[in-house]
Scaffold this motif. Sequence first.
Motif, PDB file in Angstrom:
ATOM      1  N   VAL A 120       3.218 -23.586 -11.877  1.00 50.53           N
ATOM      2  CA  VAL A 120       4.567 -23.772 -10.766  1.00 50.53           C
ATOM      3  C   VAL A 120       3.857 -24.315  -9.408  1.00 50.53           C
ATOM      4  O   VAL A 120       2.765 -23.313  -9.093  1.00 50.53           O
ATOM      5  CB  VAL A 120       5.116 -22.440 -10.615  1.00 50.53           C
ATOM      6  CG1 VAL A 120       6.261 -22.593  -9.683  1.00 50.53           C
ATOM      7  CG2 VAL A 120       5.805 -21.826 -12.053  1.00 50.53           C
ATOM      8  N   LEU A 121       4.237 -25.144  -8.922  1.00 53.42           N
ATOM      9  CA  LEU A 121       3.848 -25.633  -7.703  1.00 53.42           C
ATOM     10  C   LEU A 121       4.632 -25.491  -6.671  1.00 53.42           C
ATOM     11  O   LEU A 121       6.003 -26.055  -6.794  1.00 53.42           O
ATOM     12  CB  LEU A 121       3.320 -27.174  -7.654  1.00 53.42           C
ATOM     13  CG  LEU A 121       1.996 -27.531  -8.702  1.00 53.42           C
ATOM     14  CD1 LEU A 121       1.730 -29.071  -8.571  1.00 53.42           C
ATOM     15  CD2 LEU A 121       1.014 -26.728  -8.775  1.00 53.42           C
ATOM     16  N   TYR A 122       4.683 -25.071  -5.483  1.00 53.00           N
ATOM     17  CA  TYR A 122       5.740 -24.904  -4.443  1.00 53.00           C
ATOM     18  C   TYR A 122       5.290 -25.067  -3.090  1.00 53.00           C
ATOM     19  O   TYR A 122       4.304 -24.640  -2.615  1.00 53.00           O
ATOM     20  CB  TYR A 122       6.293 -23.778  -4.782  1.00 53.00           C
ATOM     21  CG  TYR A 122       5.989 -22.342  -4.738  1.00 53.00           C
ATOM     22  CD1 TYR A 122       5.621 -21.518  -3.637  1.00 53.00           C
ATOM     23  CD2 TYR A 122       5.076 -21.909  -6.018  1.00 53.00           C
ATOM     24  CE1 TYR A 122       5.108 -20.400  -3.615  1.00 53.00           C
ATOM     25  CE2 TYR A 122       4.440 -20.865  -5.846  1.00 53.00           C
ATOM     26  CZ  TYR A 122       4.498 -20.003  -4.649  1.00 53.00           C
ATOM     27  OH  TYR A 122       3.555 -18.907  -4.560  1.00 53.00           O
ATOM     28  N   SER A 123       6.164 -25.651  -2.099  1.00 60.67           N
ATOM     29  CA  SER A 123       5.968 -25.758  -0.826  1.00 60.67           C
ATOM     30  C   SER A 123       6.146 -24.631   0.082  1.00 60.67           C
ATOM     31  O   SER A 123       6.786 -23.658  -0.540  1.00 60.67           O
ATOM     32  CB  SER A 123       6.661 -26.795  -0.203  1.00 60.67           C
ATOM     33  OG  SER A 123       7.928 -26.763  -0.221  1.00 60.67           O
ATOM     34  N   ASP A 124       5.858 -24.599   1.261  1.00 62.45           N
ATOM     35  CA  ASP A 124       6.039 -23.308   1.969  1.00 62.45           C
ATOM     36  C   ASP A 124       7.489 -23.072   2.328  1.00 62.45           C
ATOM     37  O   ASP A 124       7.892 -22.191   3.131  1.00 62.45           O
ATOM     38  CB  ASP A 124       4.955 -23.364   3.307  1.00 62.45           C
ATOM     39  CG  ASP A 124       5.654 -24.067   4.400  1.00 62.45           C
ATOM     40  OD1 ASP A 124       6.295 -25.197   4.167  1.00 62.45           O
ATOM     41  OD2 ASP A 124       5.105 -24.250   5.539  1.00 62.45           O
ATOM     42  N   GLY A 125       8.612 -24.057   2.031  1.00 67.15           N
ATOM     43  CA  GLY A 125       9.908 -23.658   2.074  1.00 67.15           C
ATOM     44  C   GLY A 125      10.303 -22.418   1.230  1.00 67.15           C
ATOM     45  O   GLY A 125      11.555 -21.958   1.364  1.00 67.15           O
ATOM     46  N   VAL A 126       9.506 -22.266   0.288  1.00 70.85           N
ATOM     47  CA  VAL A 126       9.598 -21.086  -0.654  1.00 70.85           C
ATOM     48  C   VAL A 126       8.692 -19.993  -0.267  1.00 70.85           C
ATOM     49  O   VAL A 126       7.585 -20.001   0.118  1.00 70.85           O
ATOM     50  CB  VAL A 126       9.325 -21.596  -2.142  1.00 70.85           C
ATOM     51  CG1 VAL A 126       9.293 -20.138  -3.083  1.00 70.85           C
ATOM     52  CG2 VAL A 126      10.387 -22.574  -2.511  1.00 70.85           C
ATOM     53  N   ALA A 127       9.267 -18.789  -0.203  1.00 74.66           N
ATOM     54  CA  ALA A 127       8.344 -17.552  -0.042  1.00 74.66           C
ATOM     55  C   ALA A 127       7.160 -17.520  -0.973  1.00 74.66           C
ATOM     56  O   ALA A 127       7.297 -18.054  -2.166  1.00 74.66           O
ATOM     57  CB  ALA A 127       9.124 -16.226  -0.144  1.00 74.66           C
TER      58      ALA A 127
END
Length: 338
Positions: A285-292
């Motif tokens: 799972v990769l996620y930007s800082d718009g996600v907690a």
Amino acid sequence: MEVTHGWSHRSFQITDPSCIGEARRFCAKAVQHWSWADADTGRLAIIVTELGTNLQRHAKNGALWIAIKEQSQEVEVLALDNGPGINDVARAMQDGMSTGSGSPGTGLGGIRRLADDFDLYSAASGTLCLARVRASGQAAVRRPHVGAVSLCAPGETVCGDGWAFALGDSGEVAVMVADGLGHGIHAAEAAQAAVAVFADAPFAALELCMQHTHAALQSTRGAALFLLRCDVAAQVRHTGAGNVLGRLVSGVTDRTLLTQHGTAGVQVRRPEITCTQLPAHAVAVLYSDGVASRWKSDELSPLLSRDPTLLAAAICWRHGRGRDDATVVVLKPGDALD
């Protein structure tokens, strides 16, 4: 080698019937240059209408997230809500079970029949439903099992995040997520510049990918960056800079993938490459800082075996900060879509 440029989703909060019409018109306008048959545009309209009607009548805080995938000429529709859930999913899935008067009357069973891809998960905390539509007779493109959700910041019309993935001839998979500084058009320019570098040589050495991306983004405001490779032996290598995060998650494992501080295009140190074995039955799972940054992986365990877009949507829906661009990419490297 096949490279797919990542798509973004348009969000429609479903508060009254007019919102459903807005979503339906958005889809109709987006596909009108694809030369779809009337039957295919009709299928899409029914799916959007039925899912939107479900949300408006039966759900709390419902939304439709719609992605127009130009590269594959496919429309992806996600319906999400905060409950109360579907008491009897099996009964609701019976073809012809209507959601109520005034809708097309096809119900979830009809949506499953009309859609080219369909998946649904429901609990008391909310329901996630996925439907994809392609032109009749269009074969599904075989690709690594990647699902993603990417949403622009509130009030913006473009997403300042960018992502892409590639499948190599040997079965190796490459994934990239870039988060342009800030949001809006200038953030999007930085993110898309990173996508262009990745698309040009997705399987170049990770050190070179970082160096080339850093050089290409120096004329932009810069971006946080995460680069990941997974080979057929489930060896995961990654590098990056900034606050795009990575995790390897399974029913019994939750391992964080760390990158160095910095910003591609502004300031980065010599790339640090880390190699990790992907645990059995795990997803990346990769996620930007718009996600907690902190969320409990065990609450998502029921979705690990489902379409990865449902998992990406669940993370973004439940843990999105709601004030910035938000992107979640999920890779199930052991699977492929037919």
